[in-house]
Design a protein around this motif. Structure first.
Motif, short mmCIF file in Angstrom:
data_model
loop_
_atom_site.label_atom_id
_atom_site.label_comp_id
_atom_site.label_asym_id
_atom_site.label_seq_id
_atom_site.Cartn_x
_atom_site.Cartn_y
_atom_site.Cartn_z
N PRO A 159 0.81 -1.23 0.00
CA PRO A 159 0.00 0.00 0.00
C PRO A 159 0.84 1.28 0.00
N ALA A 160 2.14 1.16 0.26
CA ALA A 160 2.99 2.36 0.19
C ALA A 160 3.26 2.76 -1.27
N LEU A 161 2.82 1.91 -2.23
CA LEU A 161 3.03 2.22 -3.65
C LEU A 161 1.69 2.50 -4.31
N SER A 162 1.63 3.57 -5.11
CA SER A 162 0.38 3.92 -5.77
C SER A 162 0.57 3.97 -7.27
N TRP A 191 7.48 3.18 -16.88
CA TRP A 191 6.13 3.58 -16.46
C TRP A 191 6.23 4.23 -15.08
N LYS A 192 5.18 4.98 -14.72
CA LYS A 192 5.27 5.73 -13.46
C LYS A 192 4.49 5.08 -12.32
N ARG A 193 5.04 5.25 -11.14
CA ARG A 193 4.36 4.89 -9.90
C ARG A 193 4.73 5.96 -8.89
N ARG A 194 4.13 5.90 -7.69
CA ARG A 194 4.49 6.85 -6.64
C ARG A 194 4.67 6.10 -5.32
#
Ligand code: HEM
Length: 415
Positions: free
Chosen positions: A59-62, A306-309
């Motif tokens: 869940p720390a990755l969005s 690709w992007k993540r946060r």
């Protein structure tokens, strides 16, 4: 002298395949597992890290930022020429439907309609011959549509874009009159994601992206009014709300063109640069052609990252630490990680699952379609011009723009 990070200044899109081979090799020798790029994105490239961050099970990755424009929304809002386009096409704001959707239940509904066992983009074994035939037709239509003055020269870049736009437009169910524009609109979407645009270019990209949503909206309306069977009606039957269906269509249209055509361009460059033309000649046989297409998509995909946060500071399972903030997940680099692929440049080198199409619940629903589209194009090209050579002047004058996500090549052949 301190060595420079291999992707600090240049992106894959600006490099020849030979330069890419060399830089990816250096990247995997880099002492740290992450690098903070000047765009503000933290780059990662190790296979295990890339897979975990794409999967975003922690869940720390969005995935919520994956379709955000690279320059950020404030720059668009601060670009006066972009505002009319924005209001005309993009207000109310499009719904989230695919890559950046964080509502797992709705996302599953959409994803299953695209790529479940009977999904709209799923290609069953029985359907394959029919799909191949349609793609061969798209290749020849695209070829005849090229404005080639000299028949002995073939612009593979233009041909592959026209071809991929036809394949994508047809798959999504857009009227054929709109297919040529799909290439332009999807180029805009790609550019907004991976390039630092400004001014007129940024405004035009916003306009083109808006068109994509407008025609997708019309296609959904038409399907509902005239009961046309296709992607839109499947989304409707699955209970997907109208606004979400429009975005699912627009995103699918945008996703297929420069990913497929970029893979083809870079693949042709690699295949024809080999003096022995070993992989090129393997295209003559259907079984080995499929292997070549898979390898092209591993080494030289049209989409490289690709992007993540990271929503808070975190430690990945490998021990790699990520600060809070946006992450650039370099899956084309991970596809060459020696820890996962002992000899990535070997056609039969084996190794883990390439991460070209992502990993986890957002894995690309167009994967089968894209694999087949690349294979059919390469086979048809080899059949059309078995003795084709790369045209020298184009190869030596690369003027492609920096792009953190998409990658292609300017390829012209002498046939
Ligand atoms: C070489 C070609 C292609 C490559 C390399 C590629 C790559 C990818 C990757 C890496 C993702 C994962 C995004 C994420 O995890 O957030 C993705 C998602 C997606 N792709 Fe593709 N793609 C290709 C072709 C296509 C085609 C032809 C279509 C349309 C039929 C398509 C439609 C989509 C859609 C709709 C998503 C979002 C899926 C979701 O979030 O549930 N792609 N693609």
């Amino acid at each position: 002298m301190v060595a420079e990070f291999p992707f600090a200044e240049q992106t894959s899109n600006e490099l020849s395949f030979k330069e890419r081979d060399e830089r990816y090799e250096r990247l995997h020798d880099w002492p740290d597992p992450t690098y903070l790029h000047s765009s503000g994105l933290r780059m990662i490239w190790k296979y295990d890290d890339v897979r975990d961050v794409l999967e975003a099970a922690d869940p720390a990755l969005s995935n919520g930022n994956s379709l955000d424009p690279l320059v950020g929304f404030p720059r668009i809002a601060g670009t006066p020429r972009a505002i009319p386009h924005f209001f005309r096409h993009l207000v109310p704001l499009p719904a989230k439907a695919t890559a950046n959707l964080t509502d797992d239940t709705l996302h599953k509904q959409v994803w299953d309609t695209m790529a479940g066992p009977a999904g709209h983009f799923t290609i069953s074994r029985d359907e394959r011959p029919q799909r191949v035939e349609a793609m061969v037709e798209h290749f020849h239509h695209a070829l005849h549509g090229l404005d080639e003055g000299v028949v002995s020269r073939l612009d593979v870049t233009a041909l592959s874009i026209a071809y991929a736009a036809r394949v994508g437009g047809a798959a999504v169910g857009l009227p054929s009159a709109d297919w040529p524009q799909v290439a332009v609109w999807s180029g805009a979407q790609s550019g907004l994601l991976g390039r630092r645009m400004r001014g007129r270019e940024l405004a035009e990209a916003v306009g083109a992206l808006g068109q994509l949503f407008t025609v997708s909206g019309r296609a959904v309306e038409r399907s509902r009014r005239h009961r046309v069977t296709g992607f839109a009606s499947r989304l409707h039957d699955a209970g997907v709300p109208r606004r979400v269906a429009v975005s699912a269509m627009a995103n699918s249209l945008a996703a297929g063109v420069h990913t497929v055509s970029g893979s083809i361009q870079q693949g042709v460059q690699r295949l024809l640069s080999d003096p022995g033309r070993e992989w090129w000649d393997l295209l003559a046989d259907q079984n080995t052609a499929a292997q070549v297409a898979v390898k092209v998509l591993q080494l030289d995909p049209g989409l490289v990252a690709w992007k993540r946060r990271a929503v808070r500071p975190m430690t990945l399972r490998s021990g790699t630490e990520l600060a809070a903030g946006p992450v650039l997940v370099m899956f084309a680099a991970a596809n060459r990680d020696p820890a996962a692929f002992r000899n990535p440049l070997d056609l039969r080198g084996g190794g883990k699952l390439p991460l070209t199409f992502g990993f986890g619940k957002h894995v690309c629903p167009g994967k089968q379609l894209a694999n087949l589209a690349v294979e059919v194009f390469l086979r048809e090209l080899r059949e059309l011009a078995p003795r084709a050579r790369l045209s020298e002047e184009v190869a030596s004058a690369n003027t492609r723009k920096p792009d953190l996500l998409f990658s292609g090549a300017d390829v012209t052949l002498t046939v």
